[in-house]
Design an enzyme around this catalytic site. Structure first.
Site, short mmCIF file in Angstrom:
data_model
loop_
_atom_site.label_atom_id
_atom_site.label_comp_id
_atom_site.label_asym_id
_atom_site.label_seq_id
_atom_site.Cartn_x
_atom_site.Cartn_y
_atom_site.Cartn_z
N LYS A 132 -0.52 -5.53 -1.77
CA LYS A 132 -1.24 -5.06 -2.82
C LYS A 132 -2.13 -3.72 -2.71
O LYS A 132 -3.05 -3.71 -3.56
CB LYS A 132 -1.67 -5.93 -3.80
CG LYS A 132 -0.94 -7.23 -3.99
CD LYS A 132 0.51 -6.93 -4.17
CE LYS A 132 1.08 -6.37 -5.39
NZ LYS A 132 2.28 -5.85 -5.70
N HIS A 180 3.59 -5.99 6.45
CA HIS A 180 2.25 -6.57 6.13
C HIS A 180 1.73 -7.55 7.24
O HIS A 180 0.64 -8.19 7.10
CB HIS A 180 2.29 -7.64 4.60
CG HIS A 180 2.85 -6.60 3.56
ND1 HIS A 180 2.08 -5.60 3.00
CD2 HIS A 180 3.37 -6.94 2.48
CE1 HIS A 180 2.59 -5.15 1.86
NE2 HIS A 180 3.48 -6.08 1.49
N SER A 227 -4.77 -7.91 -8.17
CA SER A 227 -3.31 -7.38 -8.21
C SER A 227 -2.41 -8.41 -7.52
O SER A 227 -1.29 -8.76 -7.99
CB SER A 227 -3.20 -6.18 -7.26
OG SER A 227 -1.97 -5.58 -7.20
P1 A3P Z 1 -2.22 -2.88 -9.34
O1 A3P Z 1 -1.52 -4.22 -9.43
O2 A3P Z 1 -3.85 -2.80 -9.48
O3 A3P Z 1 -1.62 -2.10 -10.41
P2 A3P Z 1 1.78 -2.54 -3.01
O4 A3P Z 1 2.64 -1.58 -3.18
O5 A3P Z 1 0.98 -2.62 -1.74
O6 A3P Z 1 2.50 -3.91 -3.31
O7 A3P Z 1 0.53 -2.36 -4.13
C1 A3P Z 1 0.60 -2.58 -5.44
C2 A3P Z 1 -0.24 -1.75 -6.22
O8 A3P Z 1 -0.47 -0.36 -6.12
C3 A3P Z 1 -0.30 -2.19 -7.50
O9 A3P Z 1 -1.56 -2.18 -8.09
C4 A3P Z 1 0.20 -0.80 -8.12
O10 A3P Z 1 0.05 -0.75 -9.58
C5 A3P Z 1 -0.28 0.20 -7.38
N1 A3P Z 1 0.26 1.37 -7.27
C6 A3P Z 1 1.74 1.55 -6.89
N2 A3P Z 1 2.03 2.92 -7.04
C7 A3P Z 1 0.86 3.33 -7.27
C8 A3P Z 1 0.76 4.88 -7.45
N3 A3P Z 1 1.61 5.71 -7.25
N4 A3P Z 1 -0.88 5.30 -7.70
C9 A3P Z 1 -1.61 4.32 -7.85
N5 A3P Z 1 -1.37 3.05 -7.81
C10 A3P Z 1 -0.17 2.55 -7.45
#
Ligand code: A3P
Length: 295
Positions: free
Chosen positions: A48, A108, A138
Site C-alpha cells: 500500500k 513486498h 489503505s
Molecule cells: P489509497 O488506498 O490510500 O488510495 P499499492 O499499489 O502499493 O498497493 O498501493 C495502493 C495505494 O496507492 C492506494 O492508496 C492507491 O489508491 C494508491 N495509488 C495507486 N495509484 C496511484 C497513483 N497513480 N497516484 C496516487 N496514488 C496511487
C-alpha cells in the site's frame, strides 16, 4: 477451481517469524529456484505504498511512453509479483517464466524472506516508502476487499495489529528501515510516495537517471499524465478490475481508493493518533528517515 469464501479467509502463516498470506507462504519454497538476472529491475515496497503507481511509471518508461504497449496486459502480468500465489491465478514464478527480458519484478518481501539471488546479481531496485498512517488506513481497506487476507476486524483492532507488526509482511517500521539501510550498500533508489504526489515529474526524472535512460521532456510529461491517479483509476490494465471478485471485491473498496497523502486524518481518532505517535517514536528511534504525514 479453489475459491475463497467470505467466511473462509485463511489466517496468516509465520515464516521466519514474519506473518504472511497463507498462499504466499506456500510460494516461498518454490521461490528458492528463482534466478535473478543482472538486467532485472526490482520494485520493492511495503504493501500500500505506491507499488502499482511506480510499476506503471517504470513500464511506461520501458515502453518509451507508448500507451498502447502498456495496455498489452494487466499490471500484475507486465510487472510480475514475485511471491504471488493464489487460487486459480498463475503464480508470480509462473508469470516470470514467460516474461520477456528486461523484466520488472514486484515484491513486498522483507529481507529475511527475499531470495538471495536478487542481492547476488546486484539487481537494481526502486523502493517506495509511504507514511505509516496512510499505509495503515489503505491496508485496512485492502484487507477488507482482498480476501486472501484474514478478516481485518474493526479499524481499531487492525491499527493495533499494524503497530505490532501482526499484518501480512510484518512490521512496516522494520521494512522501511532495513531497506533504507540496504540502500547504502546496494543499487537501490529510495523514493517516497509523498514526494511522488508533490512532484511526480521530478521523481520520474530520478527514476530515469537511476535506470541510465533518458526520454524527451514531452514523453516524461505524457507519463506524468498517464500515471496520474485519475488516469490509472479508469485504466482496466492498472486498476485490478480484471481480478475475480472472489479474490478482490472492489464493491467493498476500490483498489484505486483515494490516492492522496494525509487521508489518515479522516480515520484516526485523536486518541488513536496520540497512541500511534508515542509508539512510532519508540519504533523509529534512531532512524534518520523522515516521513511527511501530509502535504
Ligand atoms: P489509497 O488506498 O490510500 O488510495 P499499492 O499499489 O502499493 O498497493 O498501493 C495502493 C495505494 O496507492 C492506494 O492508496 C492507491 O489508491 C494508491 N495509488 C495507486 N495509484 C496511484 C497513483 N497513480 N497516484 C496516487 N496514488 C496511487
Amino acid at each position: 477451481m479453489e475459491k475463497i469464501q467470505e467466511d473462509n479467509r485463511p489466517p496468516l502463516e509465520y515464516v521466519k517469524g514474519i506473518p504472511i498470506i497463507k498462499y504466499f507462504a506456500e510460494a516461498l519454497g518454490p521461490l528458492q529456484s528463482f534466478q535473478a538476472r543482472p538486467d532485472d529491475l526490482l520494485i520493492s515496497t511495503y504493501p500500500k505504498s505506491g507499488t502499482t503507481w511506480v510499476s506503471e511509471i517504470v513500464d511506461m518508461i520501458y515502453q518509451k511512453g507508448d500507451v498502447e504497449k502498456c495496455r498489452r496486459a494487466p499490471i500484475f502480468i507486465r510487472v510480475p509479483f514475485l511471491e504471488f500465489k493464489g487460487p486459480g491465478i498463475p503464480s508470480g514464478m509462473e508469470v516470470l517464466q514467460v516474461t520477456p527480458v528486461p523484466r520488472i519484478i514486484k515484491t513486498h518481501l522483507p529481507l529475511a524472506l527475499l531470495p538471495q539471488t536478487l542481492l547476488d546479481q546486484k539487481v537494481k531496485t526502486i523502493y517506495v516508502a509511504r507514511n505509516a498512517k496512510d499505509v495503515a488506513v489503505s491496508y485496512y481497506h485492502f484487507y477488507r476487499m482482498a480476501k486472501v487476507h484474514p478478516d481485518p476486524g474493526t479499524w481499531d483492532s487492525f491499527l493495533e495489529k499494524f503497530m505490532a507488526g501482526e499484518v501480512s509482511y510484518g512490521s512496516w517500521y522494520h521494512h522501511v528501515q532495513e531497506w533504507e539501510k540496504l540502500s547504502h550498500t546496494h543499487p537501490i533508489l529510495y523514493l517516497f510516495y509523498e514526494d511522488m504526489k508533490e512532484n511526480p515529474k521530478r521523481e520520474i526524472q530520478k527514476i530515469l537517471e537511476f535506470l541510465g535512460r533518458s526520454l524527451p521532456e514531452e514523453t516524461v510529461d505524457h507519463i506524468v499524465h498517464q500515471t496520474s491517479f485519475k488516469e490509472m483509476k479508469k485504466n482496466s490494465m492498472s486498476n485490478y478490475i480484471t481480478v475475480p471478485t472472489d479474490l478482490m471485491d472492489q464493491s467493498i473498496s476500490a483498489f484505486m481508493r483515494k490516492g492522496i497523502a494525509g487521508d489518515w486524518k479522516n480515520t484516526f481518532t485523536v486518541a488513536q493518533n496520540e497512541r500511534f505517535d508515542a509508539d512510532y517514536a519508540v519504533q523509529m528511534a534512531g532512524c534518520s528517515l523522515q516521513f511527511r504525514m501530509e502535504l
